[in-house]
Scaffold this active site. Sequence first.
Site, PDB file in Angstrom:
ATOM      1  N   HIS A  96       0.822  -1.224   0.000  1.00 49.05           N
ATOM      2  CA  HIS A  96       0.000   0.000   0.000  1.00 49.05           C
ATOM      3  C   HIS A  96       0.857   1.275   0.000  1.00 49.05           C
ATOM      4  O   HIS A  96       0.335   2.361  -0.260  1.00 49.05           O
ATOM      5  CB  HIS A  96      -0.904   0.062   1.234  1.00 49.05           C
ATOM      6  CG  HIS A  96      -2.004  -0.961   1.246  1.00 49.05           C
ATOM      7  ND1 HIS A  96      -2.857  -1.140   0.186  1.00 49.05           N
ATOM      8  CD2 HIS A  96      -2.377  -1.863   2.194  1.00 49.05           C
ATOM      9  CE1 HIS A  96      -3.726  -2.108   0.478  1.00 49.05           C
ATOM     10  NE2 HIS A  96      -3.451  -2.566   1.687  1.00 49.05           N
ATOM     11  N   ASP A 106      -3.143 -10.459  -2.300  1.00 48.00           N
ATOM     12  CA  ASP A 106      -3.677  -9.928  -1.037  1.00 48.00           C
ATOM     13  C   ASP A 106      -5.147  -9.536  -1.260  1.00 48.00           C
ATOM     14  O   ASP A 106      -5.547  -9.193  -2.372  1.00 48.00           O
ATOM     15  CB  ASP A 106      -2.861  -8.693  -0.639  1.00 48.00           C
ATOM     16  CG  ASP A 106      -3.171  -8.189   0.757  1.00 48.00           C
ATOM     17  OD1 ASP A 106      -2.400  -8.485   1.670  1.00 48.00           O
ATOM     18  OD2 ASP A 106      -4.191  -7.466   0.919  1.00 48.00           O
ATOM     19  N   HIS A 166      -6.593  -6.972  -0.395  1.00 49.24           N
ATOM     20  CA  HIS A 166      -6.692  -5.532  -0.687  1.00 49.24           C
ATOM     21  C   HIS A 166      -5.907  -5.195  -1.955  1.00 49.24           C
ATOM     22  O   HIS A 166      -4.922  -5.866  -2.268  1.00 49.24           O
ATOM     23  CB  HIS A 166      -6.147  -4.721   0.497  1.00 49.24           C
ATOM     24  CG  HIS A 166      -6.824  -5.045   1.785  1.00 49.24           C
ATOM     25  ND1 HIS A 166      -6.234  -5.831   2.762  1.00 49.24           N
ATOM     26  CD2 HIS A 166      -8.048  -4.717   2.243  1.00 49.24           C
ATOM     27  CE1 HIS A 166      -7.085  -5.961   3.776  1.00 49.24           C
ATOM     28  NE2 HIS A 166      -8.193  -5.301   3.483  1.00 49.24           N
ATOM     29  N   ASP A 176      -4.781 -12.432   3.793  1.00 50.74           N
ATOM     30  CA  ASP A 176      -6.009 -11.909   4.399  1.00 50.74           C
ATOM     31  C   ASP A 176      -7.254 -12.168   3.549  1.00 50.74           C
ATOM     32  O   ASP A 176      -8.345 -11.709   3.894  1.00 50.74           O
ATOM     33  CB  ASP A 176      -5.868 -10.403   4.714  1.00 50.74           C
ATOM     34  CG  ASP A 176      -5.203  -9.620   3.602  1.00 50.74           C
ATOM     35  OD1 ASP A 176      -4.969 -10.187   2.516  1.00 50.74           O
ATOM     36  OD2 ASP A 176      -4.916  -8.422   3.813  1.00 50.74           O
TER      37      ASP A 176
HETATM   38 ZN   LIG Z   1      -4.354  -6.828   2.802  1.00 46.62          ZN
END
Ligand SMILES: [Zn+2]
Length: 405
Positions: free
Chosen positions: A184, A221, A223, A308
Amino acid sequence: MELHPSPRASSLAGNAVLRGWNLARGLQNRAGFRLGSESRGARRRCCSLGFGGPVRCSSETEKNPQLAAARVIYGVAPAMGHNQVRSDDIVELPTVKPASVDDLLHVHTRAYVSGLEKAMDKASEKGIIFIEGSGPTYATATTFQESLVAAGVGMALVDSVVDASRITQNPPTAFALIRPPGHHAIPKGPMGFCVFGNIAIAARYAQRVHGLKRVFIIDFDVHHGNGTNDAFYDDPDIFFLSTHQDGSYPGTGKIDEIGVANGEGTTLNLPLPGGSGDVAMRTVFDEVIAPCAQRFKPDIILVSAGYDAHVLDPLASLQFTTGTYYALASNIKQLAKELCGGRCVFFLEGGYNLQSLSYSVADSFRAFLGEPSLASKFDDPAILYEEPLAKVKQAIQKAKHLHSL
Ligand SMILES: [Zn+2]
């Protein structure tokens, strides 16, 4: 593609074995988040960290030529003070040279890097600081140093697999078991628990130092890996492919975000509907990831491995299982073998249920070793519900259409 000699020490020492549940147990210790004094003390036995100069723990790596004999290599930052993971087939990088500020500047702005370094004084006073405007990202007094180590582990593992690939067609698969994570972090700052873009820094390093021009990045991931996305959005030589849960943090990564200018077409974002699980991801691999990589013809594959998307993870609502992660690890390793001499480095990103995280990482290691999955000992099919496969199929078709697959 041209390979250049590595300037970094990268051969591996030691053969250490670990099988079965010892692996899971060891990884539970290693892949967790308890960055207590024990772990930092343990690392100091071999490393002292500082800014502005190379740090060497020992010349162990240079003395030992056994790198190519391993089947899996991994690097840890920080070390957790336990050495249960020992095997002939699995070796831990014995030394880690932290990334230099210059290494970071290939991805991040100088203002950000020096600003974070200065913020360490404030963090020392307060114990912990929350970085404004970065989502849930915090720093402690040692964050800057530890983040340099995390990025350095990724670079060292690139060195190791590239060096090994010169002498064997089956180089070890590498896994950077690092914190903080990185996907990120944007060029101008930290974001979403991430401080420096470890995988982006490693991608630039592979190009710059090893002459590996074409880098294929897979980010599974839950996200969107917005930091990596942004770093290479206009770059035709780095393909960024992210699967993530539609609508999850940070809200970027829409299916029509495909890159710009020369980089148009070398970013593929595939948001998956909530509830997508094992069937969805295996289909995505076969219909999107593999054909994309085959067409791109990378020189190395890097993986933002977030755990995740596991059904037990509290931060999202996909339904990956430990078995899904085993299949992904196995398939990606095979893809790297077919396309780029087996050069492949995984980077740990998210994963917030420590049990599913540790079991899934351990099963990924088994996949690298070609050992059978032990997912059935952990996964409970009774907690799964029906996947939204019609919506998944729609998303896959749209991605295939946008990218002419
Ligand atoms: Zn994540």
